[in-house]
Design a protein around this motif. Structure first.
Motif, PDB file in Angstrom:
ATOM      1  N   LEU A 130      80.715  53.268  23.755  1.00  0.00           N
ATOM      2  CA  LEU A 130      81.395  54.507  24.104  1.00  0.00           C
ATOM      3  C   LEU A 130      82.021  55.152  22.866  1.00  0.00           C
ATOM      4  O   LEU A 130      81.819  56.324  22.583  1.00  0.00           O
ATOM      5  CB  LEU A 130      82.475  54.191  25.140  1.00  0.00           C
ATOM      6  N   SER A 131      82.774  54.309  22.118  1.00  0.00           N
ATOM      7  CA  SER A 131      83.483  54.887  20.972  1.00  0.00           C
ATOM      8  C   SER A 131      82.523  55.254  19.853  1.00  0.00           C
ATOM      9  O   SER A 131      82.778  56.162  19.083  1.00  0.00           O
ATOM     10  CB  SER A 131      84.563  53.934  20.476  1.00  0.00           C
ATOM     11  N   ALA A 132      81.373  54.542  19.780  1.00  0.00           N
ATOM     12  CA  ALA A 132      80.407  54.875  18.735  1.00  0.00           C
ATOM     13  C   ALA A 132      79.480  55.991  19.185  1.00  0.00           C
ATOM     14  O   ALA A 132      78.652  56.461  18.406  1.00  0.00           O
ATOM     15  CB  ALA A 132      79.593  53.648  18.374  1.00  0.00           C
ATOM     16  N   GLY A 133      79.598  56.392  20.430  1.00  0.00           N
ATOM     17  CA  GLY A 133      78.769  57.480  20.924  1.00  0.00           C
ATOM     18  C   GLY A 133      77.319  57.093  21.151  1.00  0.00           C
ATOM     19  O   GLY A 133      76.424  57.924  21.132  1.00  0.00           O
ATOM     20  N   VAL A 134      77.059  55.803  21.353  1.00  0.00           N
ATOM     21  CA  VAL A 134      75.679  55.365  21.614  1.00  0.00           C
ATOM     22  C   VAL A 134      75.387  55.547  23.097  1.00  0.00           C
ATOM     23  O   VAL A 134      76.137  55.048  23.940  1.00  0.00           O
ATOM     24  CB  VAL A 134      75.495  53.882  21.235  1.00  0.00           C
ATOM     25  N   PRO A 135      74.313  56.266  23.440  1.00  0.00           N
ATOM     26  CA  PRO A 135      74.014  56.415  24.868  1.00  0.00           C
ATOM     27  C   PRO A 135      73.517  55.099  25.456  1.00  0.00           C
ATOM     28  O   PRO A 135      72.759  54.367  24.826  1.00  0.00           O
ATOM     29  CB  PRO A 135      72.914  57.476  24.882  1.00  0.00           C
ATOM     30  N   LYS A 136      73.965  54.797  26.669  1.00  0.00           N
ATOM     31  CA  LYS A 136      73.548  53.552  27.316  1.00  0.00           C
ATOM     32  C   LYS A 136      72.101  53.660  27.760  1.00  0.00           C
ATOM     33  O   LYS A 136      71.635  54.715  28.183  1.00  0.00           O
ATOM     34  CB  LYS A 136      74.436  53.281  28.534  1.00  0.00           C
ATOM     35  N   GLY A 137      71.400  52.561  27.681  1.00  0.00           N
ATOM     36  CA  GLY A 137      69.986  52.571  28.068  1.00  0.00           C
ATOM     37  C   GLY A 137      69.386  51.214  27.781  1.00  0.00           C
ATOM     38  O   GLY A 137      70.111  50.215  27.593  1.00  0.00           O
ATOM     39  N   ILE A 138      68.047  51.164  27.700  1.00  0.00           N
ATOM     40  CA  ILE A 138      67.365  49.898  27.444  1.00  0.00           C
ATOM     41  C   ILE A 138      67.882  49.259  26.166  1.00  0.00           C
ATOM     42  O   ILE A 138      68.119  48.058  26.092  1.00  0.00           O
ATOM     43  CB  ILE A 138      65.840  50.135  27.338  1.00  0.00           C
ATOM     44  N   GLY A 139      68.073  50.085  25.138  1.00  0.00           N
ATOM     45  CA  GLY A 139      68.511  49.557  23.844  1.00  0.00           C
ATOM     46  C   GLY A 139      69.842  48.849  23.930  1.00  0.00           C
ATOM     47  O   GLY A 139      70.009  47.734  23.413  1.00  0.00           O
ATOM     48  N   THR A 140      70.799  49.442  24.618  1.00  0.00           N
ATOM     49  CA  THR A 140      72.112  48.805  24.711  1.00  0.00           C
ATOM     50  C   THR A 140      72.024  47.527  25.542  1.00  0.00           C
ATOM     51  O   THR A 140      72.706  46.543  25.255  1.00  0.00           O
ATOM     52  CB  THR A 140      73.141  49.765  25.334  1.00  0.00           C
ATOM     53  N   ILE A 141      71.173  47.532  26.546  1.00  0.00           N
ATOM     54  CA  ILE A 141      71.030  46.302  27.360  1.00  0.00           C
ATOM     55  C   ILE A 141      70.446  45.190  26.499  1.00  0.00           C
ATOM     56  O   ILE A 141      70.928  44.055  26.515  1.00  0.00           O
ATOM     57  CB  ILE A 141      70.130  46.550  28.600  1.00  0.00           C
ATOM     58  N   ILE A 142      69.413  45.523  25.733  1.00  0.00           N
ATOM     59  CA  ILE A 142      68.793  44.495  24.883  1.00  0.00           C
ATOM     60  C   ILE A 142      69.812  43.947  23.883  1.00  0.00           C
ATOM     61  O   ILE A 142      69.929  42.733  23.688  1.00  0.00           O
ATOM     62  CB  ILE A 142      67.556  45.064  24.157  1.00  0.00           C
ATOM     63  N   ALA A 143      70.586  44.839  23.291  1.00  0.00           N
ATOM     64  CA  ALA A 143      71.590  44.390  22.326  1.00  0.00           C
ATOM     65  C   ALA A 143      72.565  43.430  22.993  1.00  0.00           C
ATOM     66  O   ALA A 143      72.901  42.370  22.443  1.00  0.00           O
ATOM     67  CB  ALA A 143      72.344  45.587  21.760  1.00  0.00           C
ATOM     68  N   ALA A 144      72.989  43.762  24.204  1.00  0.00           N
ATOM     69  CA  ALA A 144      73.946  42.918  24.913  1.00  0.00           C
ATOM     70  C   ALA A 144      73.327  41.569  25.260  1.00  0.00           C
ATOM     71  O   ALA A 144      73.937  40.516  25.076  1.00  0.00           O
ATOM     72  CB  ALA A 144      74.427  43.630  26.170  1.00  0.00           C
ATOM     73  N   HIS A 145      72.097  41.590  25.757  1.00  0.00           N
ATOM     74  CA  HIS A 145      71.453  40.335  26.168  1.00  0.00           C
ATOM     75  C   HIS A 145      71.211  39.422  24.967  1.00  0.00           C
ATOM     76  O   HIS A 145      71.398  38.210  25.060  1.00  0.00           O
ATOM     77  CB  HIS A 145      70.138  40.635  26.891  1.00  0.00           C
TER      78      HIS A 145
END
Lengths: 392, 294, 302
Positions: B149-164
């Motif tokens: 949120l603070s970095a302004g990255v839109p949530k999506g497949i990429g953020t899920i992969i990073a989290a996993h």
């Protein structure tokens, strides 16, 4: 059990018609024996002979397929290990790793709600001279120290019967000899009945009053160490306990006192009283240290057996004595121990020699050695090269 | 201690703790069967919802899949009829594979470094590996979401992969580390002794020996990723994975097709595990026979 | 088994001193990743928790040092905070009581039959392979008012005619227990599988009956498994919000911290409150875990 009945000397142990079958094999086959109270009894045998199983049956860690275990005349066959007045010094020591030494030793006393367990545990540790290590954990001790703690942990309970399952097996030779003496001293001091399982024949002979030699789940022979050594009754005992020179042949002459056996043309005489069988084909033998090594053919004397001539094919010096291996035509090779009374070997490699021994030193066995006519050399080490017997 | 003292000790102790033997116990009592019976019942209990889920994949459901309406294969034959289920499943597979590959590579490298090399800050690094496993998922999910949120990255497949990848990484390190620690370093030394270059020793000796541990870690990673809901839900935006699909569908009723996919994945995973078990068991038996023969 | 490996105590051996440049190359990418996606998010969580609502842009937050949020959320959600840890504690205790006998049977008694042992182990981890959400929903339906469990309990008058199971704290604790049983069972299994039965024999030989042997020898020797199993259960259970959410097993009287964090973050978009609650949850867990690990004397969990 009457209170204090084992205060002085421990209780006697009686095994009656004991059988133990595991899936696929019989570990104990109709075993009956009596261990008198206060004695040091050794069960000696090679790996897999059933000696450890016997011990576990006495301790209650295994249930017999049939038969009875009596301690102090009382049938304990159906009793659980913790109900039996028996303690074991385990081969692995099995010292509880999460408890200190003193807690290990006090464990049994606490379970039985004996007063002042810690004080008594300290006394037991003093007995094995380890009281200064009471606060350590077992893993911080050396093998010999662990062994002594295991002994203290068992002895402190004053069991009617103390079982020792090859407790010295993991120690090096020097420490083992030292511990043997200490164990014997402690047994004499506290006067308990000790049943000691081992595959080390020397250990059994130095420590025990009575030795039972076990083989294939049954007892081959039982008696005082000297008796077993001097007068083995079976081929197995003759070879397992020390070394023997064995010869097999037909009995060709029989008098009131002796029998004579023909071994490929050589007559060997054995006293009747020292032979188990007096007719037919028999195996006779003599211990290597009873043999005299002669450089020339001796004059025939009554009461002496003579073999020769043979050729010395190996000489090995072992400090106290020298071992010669002599190849005698048609008789095979024989082992002879000679005390080192003079410097240098008495006979050189390749020398022609005769061997003689007193008729009274020979023995005749109840069974026949498999290798007919020729020598039988066996040592305890050959048979016990494997580790302890496996209990499935 | 003198002999007299020892004897005296012996006598006092002996008279005090005479053991009163209890009557012999029945040899085939209830006690023998209690634990096995309990264990079987416990396993049955663990399997109840699994059996339920699989059974309801064959239900003739209409809209919601709550009550039993009869047996059918239709759900299995038309898995993708239900909009969203297959897309969500595809997303989960993609995320699982990518996260597993990245986490396995990075995690194996860390594990090798931790076991085979000595360096400063080892303790700190071990702690850094351990902490994600000790963090509740909801905290990790919220933390990542706050960062995106603070970095302004839109949530999506990429953020899920990073989290996993993040939560798989620690599990890979721990699993592979245990495998490396159980390896005999003498094997590598023997390799070096036999003129292997460091690279050769690694690829010819170390890596093949580590492979079972690495594969196990990868399998674990994939199943963690595939089943993760809490962290995913914080970072998925509008992308649906299989678990978030179920969560959102839970209010209006789960289609039987979801049960089909879950059941299929389950049966496949169990088949893989059982096969490896049996294979390793028969290898063990062969080995035992071979050693016996010697 | 992969999952078993993470639970067991790892063998620590003295690493040989080698060129640390290789170590650096091996470590750097992974450590960088952990810093970027674990440490930095944690810091941004802390920053977020201290933010204040923007006065110019509605729905936005400005960086500040507003620790008042912490006071507010503790006041507002003290029930949920306490309930989370209480439920997690109950679930941990139940899971331990459920799993220990099972793990003991698989790890000790089933040793003689490796194939049976392997099969039972597969069944223990089987729940891992089917969606956690679907399993929980299956329980919801099994325990629903129309299900046979409720009707049976009503017939036996255990439940009153107006009672439910789903939506109550009982169902939530049940769900938490069920879902974390494998996490409890596996570490227990790994320590019990290595339990040397000769210690049990020695204890038996030293006059300890089955109960005393269990209490004095078996439990202390399996302590590492108990510690890792309880941690692997307690930590995720305390932060869980699936079981307690009203679409699954919970209801309004059973919401936990996880539910509150989730709704503040994703529904109310009150990021500072959600972040503050997350920090509180994490802090309490770290305190409990370090105290617990120190007390049980197993520092070498890493």
């Amino acid at each position: 059990m009457v209170a204090g009945s084992f205060a002085e000397a421990g209780a006697d142990l009686e095994l009656v018609g004991l059988h133990k079958r595991f899936p696929g094999f019989t570990a104990i086959d109709d075993l009956s024996l009596t261990v008198p109270a206060g004695s040091f009894f050794a069960l000696l045998g090679p790996s897999g002979c059933g000696k450890t199983t016997t011990l576990r049956l006495v301790a209650g860690l295994e249930e017999p397929t049939s038969g009875q275990v009596l301690i102090g005349g009382k049938d304990v066959t159906g009793m659980k290990p913790f109900q039996r007045p028996v303690n074991t010094v385990f081969q692995s020591y099995a010292l509880f790793p999460h408890m200190t030494v003193i807690e290990n030793v006090a464990f049994g006393l606490r379970r039985r709600k004996v007063g002042d367990p810690v004080g008594k545990a300290h006394e037991a540790l003093r007995l094995v001279e380890l009281d200064h290590l009471a606060a350590r954990k077992p893993l911080q001790l050396s093998g010999g120290q662990q062994q002594r703690v295991a002994l203290a942990r068992a002895v402190v309970n004053r069991p009617a019967l103390l079982l020792l399952d090859e407790p010295l097996g993991a120690l090096d030779l020097k420490l083992r000899r030292q511990m043997q003496l200490e164990l014997k001293t402690i047994q004499t001091e506290v006067g308990l009945t000790f049943v000691h399982v081992t595959h080390d024949q020397e250990e059994a002979m130095t420590m025990a009053d009575t030795v039972a030699v076990m083989n294939k789940g049954a007892i081959e022979q039982m008696g005082a160490p000297e008796e077993l050594y001097e007068l083995p009754k079976t081929v197995f005992v003759a070879n397992f306990l020390g070394q023997s020179n064995l010869f097999t042949g037909p009995v060709v002459e029989s008098t009131a006192d002796t029998i004579a056996v023909d071994i490929a043309g050589t007559r060997i005489v054995v006293p009747n009283s020292r032979a188990q069988v007096h007719t037919g084909t028999v195996t006779v033998g003599v211990r290597p240290e009873k043999l005299s090594l002669l450089m020339e053919n001796p004059v025939a004397v009554a009461g002496q057996n003579v073999i020769g001539p043979g050729r010395v094919i190996d000489v090995s010096f072992s400090g106290v004595s020298t071992q010669y291996i002599v190849e005698v035509p048609r008789l095979g090779s024989m082992v002879c121990f000679a005390q080192n009374m003079v410097f240098g070997p008495v006979a050189n490699l390749g020398a022609q020699v005769w061997l003689s021994w007193m008729v009274d030193h020979g023995f005749g066995l109840a069974d026949v050695a498999e290798q007919a006519g020729a020598k039988q050399i066996g040592t305890a080490e050959d048979l016990t090269a494997l580790d302890s017997e496996a209990v499935v | 201690m003198s002999a007299q003292e020892a004897l005296a000790l012996g006598r006092t102790v002996a008279t005090e703790n005479t053991l009163a033997p209890k009557p012999p116990r029945a040899r085939f009592g209830l006690g023998r069967w209690l634990l096995p019976t309990y264990s079987v019942l416990a396993l049955v209990f663990l399997l109840i919802p699994i059996v339920y889920t699989i059974a309801f994949s064959f239900n003739q459901s209409v809209k919601s899949n709550i009550s039993w309406r009869g047996f059918t294969f239709n759900n299995w034959l038309n898995v993708c009829d239900q909009p969203g289920v297959c897309t969500a499943f595809g997303n989960s597979m993609l995320i699982g594979v990518v996260a597993t590959v990245v986490a396995t590579v990075l995690g194996t490298m860390i594990a090798i470094a931790l076991v085979r090399y000595r360096f400063r800050l080892r303790g700190a690094i071990s702690l850094l590996i351990f902490l994600p496993m000790a963090t509740p998922e909801v905290v990790m999910g919220a933390g990542l979401a706050a960062q995106f949120l603070s970095a302004g990255v839109p949530k999506g497949i990429g953020t899920i992969i990073a989290a996993h990848t993040l939560f798989c990484l620690s599990f890979v390190v721990v699993t592979v580390k245990a495998r490396i620690a159980s390896l005999d370093p003498a094997l590598e030394e023997a390799g070096r002794d036999l003129y292997g270059s460091p690279a050769q020793v690694f690829w010819r000796i170390t890596f093949p020996l580590l492979l079972p541990g690495i594969l196990a870690a990868a399998l674990l990673s994939f199943s963690l990723s595939f089943d993760d809901f809490i962290i995913t839900y914080f970072n998925s935006g509008s992308v649906q994975t299989f678990p978030t699909y179920i969560y959102t569908a839970a209010t209006r009723g789960i289609p039987a097709q979801a049960n089909v996919i879950a059941s299929a994945v389950f049966l496949l995973a169990i088949a893989i595990v059982v096969t490896t078990q049996i294979a390793s068991e028969s290898r063990r038996k062969r080995l035992a026979r071979a050693t016996e023969a010697v | 088994m992969a999952i078993a490996a993470l639970a067991g105590p790892t063998v620590t051996q003295e690493a040989p001193r080698k060129k640390s440049r290789i170590a650096l190359v091996l470590l750097l990418p992974g450590i960088f990743y952990l810093v970027l996606f674990f440490i930095v998010p944690f810091i941004s969580l802390v920053i977020t928790s201290l933010q204040v609502p923007s006065e110019t842009n509605f729905g936005q937050f400005d960086t500040a040092f507003n620790w008042q949020t912490y006071v507010d959320v503790v006041g507002q959600y003290s029930t949920q905070i306490l309930r989370s840890f209480f439920f997690a504690l109950l679930a941990t205790v139940f899971a331990l009581l459920f799993s220990y006998p099972l793990a003991y049977f698989i790890g000790v008694k089933a040793r003689r039959w490796p194939l049976l042992q392997g099969l039972m182990l597969v069944l223990v981890i089987a729940p891992f392979f089917i969606s956690f959400l679907l399993r929980t929903l299956a329980w919801k339906q099994i325990l629903s008012d129309e299900g046979f469990v409720v009707s049976a309990l009503k017939a036996l008058s255990v439940l009153g005619p107006q009672d439910h199971i789903t939506g109550t704290p009982v169902a939530v604790v049940f769900g938490l227990t069920y879902n974390f049983i494998p996490f409890m069972c596996l570490p227990l299994y790994t320590t019990l599988e290595r339990l040397d039965v000769r210690y049990l024999e020695a204890s038996n030989d030293l006059y300890a009956g089955p109960f005393a042997t269990f209490r004095k020898v078996t439990i202390p020797l399996s302590l590492p498994g108990i510690v890792s199993g309880t941690l692997l259960t307690f930590i995720p259970a305390a932060g869980d919000y699936v079981n307690a959410s009203s679409e699954f097993l919970g209801g309004s009287s059973s919401t936990m911290m996880g539910n509150v964090i989730q709704s503040n973050f994703l529904v109310q978009l009150n990021y500072p409150a959600a972040a503050a609650l997350s920090i509180i949850l994490m802090a309490i867990i770290l305190v409990i875990v370090s105290a617990y690990v120190r007390r049980s004397g197993t520092d070498d969990l890493l």
